[in-house]
Design a protein around this motif. Structure first.
Motif, PDB file in Angstrom:
ATOM      1  N   TYR A 358       0.849  -1.185   0.000  1.00  0.00           N
ATOM      2  CA  TYR A 358       0.000   0.000   0.000  1.00  0.00           C
ATOM      3  C   TYR A 358       0.888   1.239   0.000  1.00  0.00           C
ATOM      4  O   TYR A 358       1.995   1.225   0.549  1.00  0.00           O
ATOM      5  CB  TYR A 358      -0.918   0.014   1.223  1.00  0.00           C
ATOM      6  N   ALA A 359       0.391   2.322  -0.579  1.00  0.00           N
ATOM      7  CA  ALA A 359       1.169   3.560  -0.562  1.00  0.00           C
ATOM      8  C   ALA A 359       1.273   4.094   0.862  1.00  0.00           C
ATOM      9  O   ALA A 359       2.367   4.348   1.361  1.00  0.00           O
ATOM     10  CB  ALA A 359       0.547   4.597  -1.492  1.00  0.00           C
ATOM     11  N   ILE A 360       0.126   4.273   1.534  1.00  0.00           N
ATOM     12  CA  ILE A 360       0.102   4.753   2.914  1.00  0.00           C
ATOM     13  C   ILE A 360      -0.784   3.838   3.742  1.00  0.00           C
ATOM     14  O   ILE A 360      -1.917   3.539   3.347  1.00  0.00           O
ATOM     15  CB  ILE A 360      -0.407   6.206   3.006  1.00  0.00           C
ATOM     16  N   ASN A 361      -0.286   3.419   4.880  1.00  0.00           N
ATOM     17  CA  ASN A 361      -1.045   2.568   5.788  1.00  0.00           C
ATOM     18  C   ASN A 361      -1.080   3.222   7.161  1.00  0.00           C
ATOM     19  O   ASN A 361      -0.044   3.535   7.749  1.00  0.00           O
ATOM     20  CB  ASN A 361      -0.402   1.182   5.902  1.00  0.00           C
ATOM     21  N   MET A 362      -2.302   3.457   7.671  1.00  0.00           N
ATOM     22  CA  MET A 362      -2.477   4.006   9.014  1.00  0.00           C
ATOM     23  C   MET A 362      -3.110   2.939   9.899  1.00  0.00           C
ATOM     24  O   MET A 362      -4.154   2.385   9.567  1.00  0.00           O
ATOM     25  CB  MET A 362      -3.342   5.258   8.966  1.00  0.00           C
TER      26      MET A 362
END
Length: 445
Positions: A358-362
């Motif tokens: 994933y590009a960004i994972n929170m």
């Protein structure tokens, strides 16, 4: 002090207070994000840091071999931003050079390079980029899928989550392939694609065993038909231009060139890392990473690894169980920017491309962050994932009130096909709007 500078021509031993090297090259900008982070930590301890603070990042290419990790002590307000209209690119790959030709058993001529770090077990990559473009690993068969004959551990009436580590193949479909344990069996069924690394295959019985248990029972759907499968990363299937294969045992990488590509002139690189930025707080100690902004930067050429296999409505798997996939949306796949206990941070006008996850994972305790006006494409998984703590978890682990707007997210699921453009699980109060999400294998949001 309110600013520092980074440059590809910089040096991490310099002060970082100049936008370019001095004429005598005794001072100038820094060369890495981690050096800028460390210099800011020093300024904080000596009370020389004036707020707000900006790290200006000059244009050019920054080779990166390790993740930049930000902890609560690195909180801002601090901005890491492209300098004026320049374009800084953080590159997670290493060029592969000194190629030679070798004729394969198939009669095709491949390019081959020796990689001592691979032979010594210090480097294992699952991605290859040729002239800036992702190239696929081999697949067997070339088209379609193979039949599963039987699944010994379950019945055809098995429940959805009755996974298994083995199934029976038709004997004519398998053979003792080279480096069998580097091969993955891919099983597309229901709404996921299992990725089951091979452990062994019994030629007498046709029984194939994986190191990972499948997430779902290996049926095609809710009927009684067994699923189908194909194999990825098979050396004997290296017969199509554009494909490649890494022989870890021999420390060699093979590539079949496309028309127009020239030996030792076409740039070829493989990644040395998976994650560029890790923002890591501690929600139990009420210590968060806060008020950091990353703006106008490009991150490219990163790898992937087997998903950690998140089970629905559980934070992690039971101890000792390795899963071949995730229940849905590849939710166990991490981000190339990974956030845990992060608040009031901004990711704006970033380009993230040619990555494996994933590009960004929170994750837990990610509140009031902004992911705005970014371009995410050629992604191994999806664009943005928020996977907060579930209702049974402590309240201070919950995530919400994040803004995901005006992003262009496309050509996703290059490795993990069930991945989603924007996926939000166990989270509240988020604004998801004005995103252009296209060219996916599964859902957009």
């Amino acid at each position: 002090m309110r600013e520092l500078f980074l440059s590809p021509d910089g040096n991490d031993s310099w002060s970082g207070t100049l936008p370019a090297p001095s004429k005598d090259r005794t001072d100038g900008p820094l060369a890495s994000l981690t050096a800028a982070r460390d210099r800011i930590r020093q300024l904080k301890t000596t009370a020389q840091l004036e707020s707000p603070f900006t790290v200006h990042i000059r244009g050019g290419r920054y080779p990166v071999t390790s993740s930049a990790i930000f902890t609560p002590e690195d909180s801002g307000p601090i901005t890491y931003a492209a300098y004026r209209n320049e374009k800084p690119v953080f590159d997670g790959s290493q060029p592969i050079i000194n190629w030679r030709t070798e004729v394969l058993a198939s009669g095709m001529t491949a390019w081959v390079a020796d990689l001592p770090d691979v032979l010594a077990g210090r480097w294992y990559f699952r991605s290859l980029f040729v002239d800036g473009h992702r190239r696929p690993r081999t697949t067997y068969p070339k088209t379609g899928n193979l039949e599963i004959v039987d699944v010994p551990d379950i019945t055809r009436q098995a429940a959805l989550f009755e996974g298994t580590t083995n199934f029976v193949t038709r004997t004519q479909d398998m053979k003792p392939f080279t480096n069998l344990q580097d091969i993955d069996a891919l099983v597309p069924h229901f709404w996921i694609e299992e990725r089951m690394p091979l452990q062994s295959w019994d030629s007498a019985t046709g029984r194939l065993t994986s190191t990972h248990r499948s997430m779902f029972c290996l049926k095609f759907g809710h009927g009684d038909q067994w699923a189908r499968y194909r194999l990825e990363n098979v050396f004997e299937a290296l017969d199509t231009p554009g494909q490649w294969y890494l022989d870890r045992a021999a420390g060699k990488v093979y590539y079949l060139p496309l028309p127009g590509e020239k030996l030792n002139k076409t740039p070829i690189a493989a990644p040395r890392l998976r994650q560029f930025l890790i923002l890591k707080g501690d929600p139990d100690a009420q210590r968060h990473v806060e008020y950091l902004t990353f703006r106008g930067l490009c991150f490219e050429n990163a790898d992937w690894q087997q998903s950690r296999g998140v089970v629905p409505d559980h934070d992690v798997l039971p101890s000792g169980i390795l899963m071949g996939s995730d229940a849905q949306a590849a939710v166990g796949v991490e981000g190339t920017i990974e956030c845990d206990a992060v608040r009031h941070c901004t990711f704006e006008n970033l380009t993230i491309r040619a990555i494996g996850q994933y590009a960004i994972n929170m994750q837990r305790a990610c509140m009031s962050n902004r992911i705005v006006a970014n371009h995410f494409y050629d992604l191994g998984a999806g664009g943005v994932k928020i996977y907060g703590a579930n209702a049974a978890a402590p309240r201070h682990h919950r995530s919400g009130n994040n803004r995901i707007t005006d992003n262009d997210i496309h050509d996703i699921g290059e490795i993990f096909k069930p991945a989603i453009g924007v996926i939000v699980c166990h989270s509240f109060g988020n604004v998801i709007s004005h995103n252009h999400i296209h060219h996916t294998h599964y859902s957009g949001i």
